[in-house]
Design a protein around this motif. Structure first.
Motif, PDB file in Angstrom:
ATOM      1  N   VAL A  13       0.874  -1.174   0.000  1.00 19.11           N
ATOM      2  CA  VAL A  13       0.000   0.000   0.000  1.00 19.11           C
ATOM      3  C   VAL A  13       0.911   1.224   0.000  1.00 19.11           C
ATOM      4  CG1 VAL A  13      -1.807   1.275   1.212  1.00 19.11           C
ATOM      5  CG2 VAL A  13      -1.758  -1.234   1.342  1.00 19.11           C
ATOM      6  N   ARG A  14       0.736   2.067  -1.000  1.00 17.22           N
ATOM      7  CA  ARG A  14       1.539   3.288  -1.082  1.00 17.22           C
ATOM      8  C   ARG A  14       0.645   4.495  -0.867  1.00 17.22           C
ATOM      9  NH1 ARG A  14       3.573  -0.105  -5.019  1.00 17.22           N
ATOM     10  NH2 ARG A  14       5.819  -0.482  -4.876  1.00 17.22           N
ATOM     11  N   GLY A  15       1.236   5.544  -0.332  1.00 18.60           N
ATOM     12  CA  GLY A  15       0.479   6.766  -0.142  1.00 18.60           C
ATOM     13  C   GLY A  15       1.415   7.940   0.074  1.00 18.60           C
ATOM     14  N   LYS A  16       0.812   9.097   0.227  1.00 18.36           N
ATOM     15  CA  LYS A  16       1.585  10.307   0.494  1.00 18.36           C
ATOM     16  C   LYS A  16       1.181  10.860   1.856  1.00 18.36           C
ATOM     17  CE  LYS A  16       2.523  11.799  -4.196  1.00 18.36           C
ATOM     18  NZ  LYS A  16       1.806  10.927  -5.117  1.00 18.36           N
ATOM     19  N   TRP A  17       2.166  11.368   2.568  1.00 16.31           N
ATOM     20  CA  TRP A  17       1.850  12.036   3.839  1.00 16.31           C
ATOM     21  C   TRP A  17       1.097  13.311   3.500  1.00 16.31           C
ATOM     22  CZ3 TRP A  17       2.472   8.744   7.459  1.00 16.31           C
ATOM     23  CH2 TRP A  17       3.572   7.893   7.527  1.00 16.31           C
ATOM     24  N   ASP A  18       0.198  13.712   4.355  1.00 13.65           N
ATOM     25  CA  ASP A  18      -0.599  14.901   4.078  1.00 13.65           C
ATOM     26  C   ASP A  18      -0.956  15.620   5.373  1.00 13.65           C
ATOM     27  OD1 ASP A  18      -1.967  16.642   2.304  1.00 13.65           O
ATOM     28  OD2 ASP A  18      -3.865  15.703   2.845  1.00 13.65           O
ATOM     29  N   GLN A  19      -0.713  16.900   5.400  1.00 14.97           N
ATOM     30  CA  GLN A  19      -1.076  17.754   6.539  1.00 14.97           C
ATOM     31  C   GLN A  19      -0.643  17.138   7.865  1.00 14.97           C
ATOM     32  OE1 GLN A  19      -5.307  18.355   5.886  1.00 14.97           O
ATOM     33  NE2 GLN A  19      -4.893  20.056   4.491  1.00 14.97           N
ATOM     34  N   LEU A  20       0.617  16.751   7.942  1.00 17.16           N
ATOM     35  CA  LEU A  20       1.142  16.184   9.190  1.00 17.16           C
ATOM     36  C   LEU A  20       1.296  17.293  10.220  1.00 17.16           C
ATOM     37  CD1 LEU A  20       3.984  13.927   7.729  1.00 17.16           C
ATOM     38  CD2 LEU A  20       1.852  13.131   8.762  1.00 17.16           C
ATOM     39  N   THR A  21       0.927  17.008  11.442  1.00 15.77           N
ATOM     40  CA  THR A  21       1.121  17.974  12.520  1.00 15.77           C
ATOM     41  C   THR A  21       2.623  18.030  12.829  1.00 15.77           C
ATOM     42  OG1 THR A  21       0.939  16.294  14.235  1.00 15.77           O
ATOM     43  CG2 THR A  21      -1.115  17.380  13.555  1.00 15.77           C
ATOM     44  N   GLN A  22       3.040  19.073  13.525  1.00 18.11           N
ATOM     45  CA  GLN A  22       4.450  19.187  13.920  1.00 18.11           C
ATOM     46  C   GLN A  22       4.849  17.975  14.751  1.00 18.11           C
ATOM     47  OE1 GLN A  22       5.321  21.547  11.546  1.00 18.11           O
ATOM     48  NE2 GLN A  22       6.970  21.658  13.059  1.00 18.11           N
ATOM     49  N   GLU A  23       3.945  17.560  15.616  1.00 20.56           N
ATOM     50  CA  GLU A  23       4.185  16.417  16.492  1.00 20.56           C
ATOM     51  C   GLU A  23       4.377  15.130  15.679  1.00 20.56           C
ATOM     52  OE1 GLU A  23       2.057  14.207  20.317  1.00 20.56           O
ATOM     53  OE2 GLU A  23       1.037  15.872  19.309  1.00 20.56           O
ATOM     54  N   ALA A  24       3.499  14.932  14.707  1.00 19.29           N
ATOM     55  CA  ALA A  24       3.584  13.747  13.848  1.00 19.29           C
ATOM     56  C   ALA A  24       4.900  13.752  13.070  1.00 19.29           C
ATOM     57  CB  ALA A  24       2.394  13.696  12.892  1.00 19.29           C
ATOM     58  N   ARG A  25       5.260  14.916  12.522  1.00 18.93           N
ATOM     59  CA  ARG A  25       6.518  15.029  11.773  1.00 18.93           C
ATOM     60  C   ARG A  25       7.705  14.672  12.666  1.00 18.93           C
ATOM     61  NH1 ARG A  25       5.784  17.571   6.940  1.00 18.93           N
ATOM     62  NH2 ARG A  25       8.004  17.857   6.626  1.00 18.93           N
ATOM     63  N   ALA A  26       7.692  15.210  13.882  1.00 17.92           N
ATOM     64  CA  ALA A  26       8.794  14.967  14.820  1.00 17.92           C
ATOM     65  C   ALA A  26       8.902  13.478  15.145  1.00 17.92           C
ATOM     66  CB  ALA A  26       8.581  15.787  16.093  1.00 17.92           C
ATOM     67  N   THR A  27       7.755  12.835  15.378  1.00 13.70           N
ATOM     68  CA  THR A  27       7.741  11.405  15.685  1.00 13.70           C
ATOM     69  C   THR A  27       8.266  10.603  14.502  1.00 13.70           C
ATOM     70  OG1 THR A  27       5.854  11.710  17.142  1.00 13.70           O
ATOM     71  CG2 THR A  27       6.276   9.465  16.396  1.00 13.70           C
ATOM     72  N   LEU A  28       7.762  10.902  13.307  1.00 15.18           N
ATOM     73  CA  LEU A  28       8.196  10.177  12.113  1.00 15.18           C
ATOM     74  C   LEU A  28       9.694  10.346  11.884  1.00 15.18           C
ATOM     75  CD1 LEU A  28       5.195  10.947   9.726  1.00 15.18           C
ATOM     76  CD2 LEU A  28       5.832   8.699  10.619  1.00 15.18           C
ATOM     77  N   LEU A  29      10.184  11.580  12.037  1.00 12.98           N
ATOM     78  CA  LEU A  29      11.612  11.823  11.822  1.00 12.98           C
ATOM     79  C   LEU A  29      12.458  11.127  12.878  1.00 12.98           C
ATOM     80  CD1 LEU A  29      11.559  15.538  10.634  1.00 12.98           C
ATOM     81  CD2 LEU A  29      12.146  13.513   9.264  1.00 12.98           C
ATOM     82  N   ALA A  30      11.960  11.089  14.111  1.00 14.85           N
ATOM     83  CA  ALA A  30      12.697  10.433  15.196  1.00 14.85           C
ATOM     84  C   ALA A  30      12.816   8.929  14.931  1.00 14.85           C
ATOM     85  CB  ALA A  30      12.005  10.683  16.530  1.00 14.85           C
ATOM     86  N   GLU A  31      11.847   8.367  14.222  1.00 14.60           N
ATOM     87  CA  GLU A  31      11.819   6.918  13.987  1.00 14.60           C
ATOM     88  C   GLU A  31      12.236   6.532  12.568  1.00 14.60           C
ATOM     89  OE1 GLU A  31       7.812   5.798  14.972  1.00 14.60           O
ATOM     90  OE2 GLU A  31       8.048   6.376  17.073  1.00 14.60           O
ATOM     91  N   VAL A  32      12.680   7.516  11.781  1.00 20.17           N
ATOM     92  CA  VAL A  32      12.953   7.266  10.351  1.00 20.17           C
ATOM     93  C   VAL A  32      13.964   6.128  10.136  1.00 20.17           C
ATOM     94  CG1 VAL A  32      14.784   8.994  10.001  1.00 20.17           C
ATOM     95  CG2 VAL A  32      13.257   8.378   8.109  1.00 20.17           C
ATOM     96  N   GLU A  33      14.946   6.002  11.019  1.00 21.02           N
ATOM     97  CA  GLU A  33      15.953   4.944  10.871  1.00 21.02           C
ATOM     98  C   GLU A  33      15.338   3.553  10.951  1.00 21.02           C
ATOM     99  OE1 GLU A  33      19.148   5.417   9.989  1.00 21.02           O
ATOM    100  OE2 GLU A  33      18.569   7.528   9.845  1.00 21.02           O
ATOM    101  N   GLU A  34      14.268   3.428  11.720  1.00 21.33           N
ATOM    102  CA  GLU A  34      13.601   2.125  11.891  1.00 21.33           C
ATOM    103  C   GLU A  34      12.668   1.796  10.725  1.00 21.33           C
ATOM    104  OE1 GLU A  34      11.597   2.420  15.753  1.00 21.33           O
ATOM    105  OE2 GLU A  34      13.252   3.757  16.306  1.00 21.33           O
ATOM    106  N   HIS A  35      12.526   2.737   9.794  1.00 24.50           N
ATOM    107  CA  HIS A  35      11.561   2.529   8.704  1.00 24.50           C
ATOM    108  C   HIS A  35      12.206   2.680   7.336  1.00 24.50           C
ATOM    109  CE1 HIS A  35       8.123   2.297  11.398  1.00 24.50           C
ATOM    110  NE2 HIS A  35       8.716   3.235  12.095  1.00 24.50           N
ATOM    111  N   GLY A  36      13.505   2.366   7.273  1.00 24.34           N
ATOM    112  CA  GLY A  36      14.214   2.484   6.003  1.00 24.34           C
ATOM    113  C   GLY A  36      14.029   1.260   5.129  1.00 24.34           C
TER     114      GLY A  36
END
Length: 113
Positions: A13-36
């Motif tokens: 399933v593919r998609g695009k991120w949309d209207q992410l809150t600052q909090e969501a962005r921070a969480t995603l970026l903090a975990e980006v290494e685990e989702h490569g």
């Protein structure tokens, strides 16, 4: 009554991120290494991959579904799972689309090649 034949599908399933809150962005970026790309495996719970650009993402699922409904049904089930997971996590997204591969027919087809 006969049991329906179950097939195992790999669904992406593919998609695009949309209207992410600052909090969501921070969480995603903090975990980006685990989702490569190294985490790209098919699981029942779904494995999420994305990169630090936070533009697009994909989920990989193993879905077991009735063979008579085929890949379309499996793809729809994958999208549904992704939708629920993203909503529960409060992650904004759009343009979900999916592809499914029937692993059972793949095994059969391989012999003939």
């Amino acid at each position: 009554m006969e049991m329906a034949t179950q097939h195992t599908y790999r669904v992406i399933v593919r998609g695009k991120w949309d209207q992410l809150t600052q909090e969501a962005r921070a969480t995603l970026l903090a975990e980006v290494e685990e989702h490569g790309l190294t985490q790209m495996q098919f699981t029942a719970e779904g494995s999420l991959t994305y990169d630090a650009a936070l533009h697009a993402f994909s989920y990989r699922y193993v879905i077991v579904s009735d063979a008579e409904y085929g890949e379309e049904m499996a793809a729809a089930l994958g999208e549904e799972k992704a939708e629920e997971t993203l909503r529960a996590a409060g992650l904004g997204h759009r343009e979900l689309r999916s592809t499914a591969t029937d692993m059972d027919t793949m095994k059969i087809n391989r012999k003939g090649r």
